[in-house]
Design a protein around this motif. Sequence first.
Motif, PDB file in Angstrom:
ATOM      1  N   TYR A  14       0.831  -1.201   0.000  1.00  0.00           N
ATOM      2  CA  TYR A  14       0.000   0.000   0.000  1.00  0.00           C
ATOM      3  C   TYR A  14       0.868   1.255   0.000  1.00  0.00           C
ATOM      4  N   LEU A  67      -5.843   4.787  -0.857  1.00  0.00           N
ATOM      5  CA  LEU A  67      -6.676   5.259  -1.973  1.00  0.00           C
ATOM      6  C   LEU A  67      -6.976   6.748  -1.853  1.00  0.00           C
ATOM      7  N   ARG A  95     -13.378   4.237  -9.044  1.00  0.00           N
ATOM      8  CA  ARG A  95     -13.502   4.110  -7.586  1.00  0.00           C
ATOM      9  C   ARG A  95     -14.154   2.787  -7.207  1.00  0.00           C
ATOM     10  N   SER A  98     -11.497   0.125  -7.519  1.00  0.00           N
ATOM     11  CA  SER A  98     -10.520   0.324  -6.448  1.00  0.00           C
ATOM     12  C   SER A  98     -11.030  -0.278  -5.151  1.00  0.00           C
ATOM     13  N   LYS A  99     -12.319  -0.050  -4.884  1.00  0.00           N
ATOM     14  CA  LYS A  99     -12.931  -0.605  -3.680  1.00  0.00           C
ATOM     15  C   LYS A  99     -13.028  -2.125  -3.778  1.00  0.00           C
ATOM     16  N   VAL A 155      -3.494   0.878  -8.328  1.00  0.00           N
ATOM     17  CA  VAL A 155      -4.282   0.145  -7.332  1.00  0.00           C
ATOM     18  C   VAL A 155      -4.015  -1.353  -7.414  1.00  0.00           C
TER      19      VAL A 155
END
Length: 224
Positions: A14, A67, A95, A98-99, A155
């Motif tokens: 991350y 994020l 998004r 990404s989630k 991501v």
Amino acid sequence: MEDVKLFRTWSSPYALMIVWALKLKGVEYETIYEDLANKSSLLLEYNPVHKKVPVLLHNGRPICESLVILEYIDETWNTGTRFLPEGPLARATTRFWSKFNAEQVAPSVFRAYVSEGVEQEEAKGPALQNLDIVEKQLIGKKFFGGETFGFLDLVFGWIAHYLEVFEKAGGIELLDKQRFPLISAWKDNFSDILVIKENWPDREKLITKFQLMREYFISTAAAK
């Protein structure tokens, strides 16, 4: 003059995502390495909710969660290449995926990596199903956004490097090239980007670290 600091560990995927983003934007920053077994008072001050890395400190103001940090970097240093696509629909779609990565793909792979025996075989199913979904997002594309590198590549960037580390450390095979030819091709394209390959942590060192981490999780689970 802008003051940018990044609180990270050397091995966190991350945090590495933020390193890539900053370097792709040409942002100069100071790295502050954290020992998560002995967290600094600054990390606890700047991220009192989750108490983890990465944390970006920009002119004394902290931004937490990878994020969120990625979007902040893209919006703050918005000259040159943009990570997020133009248009509300494309941004909303970005998004969403990404989630999906954060809540389903990465956790399912992690569960397979830290389990063993029958439990590991059972955990492989959801991980492979999630990777099947990721595979479909690359149909007809070089990168997740099309022909150009973007937000979702950052991501999902952990797949290009850390998935193999998880496989080696966990004694498990997930990314079969015949089942996942598009992810495999994307992985090569992603890894060819200079900033990406120049900032990849030592592979053998990572495998050793994640082997020890796996042993810890298994022993802890067995003790319960």
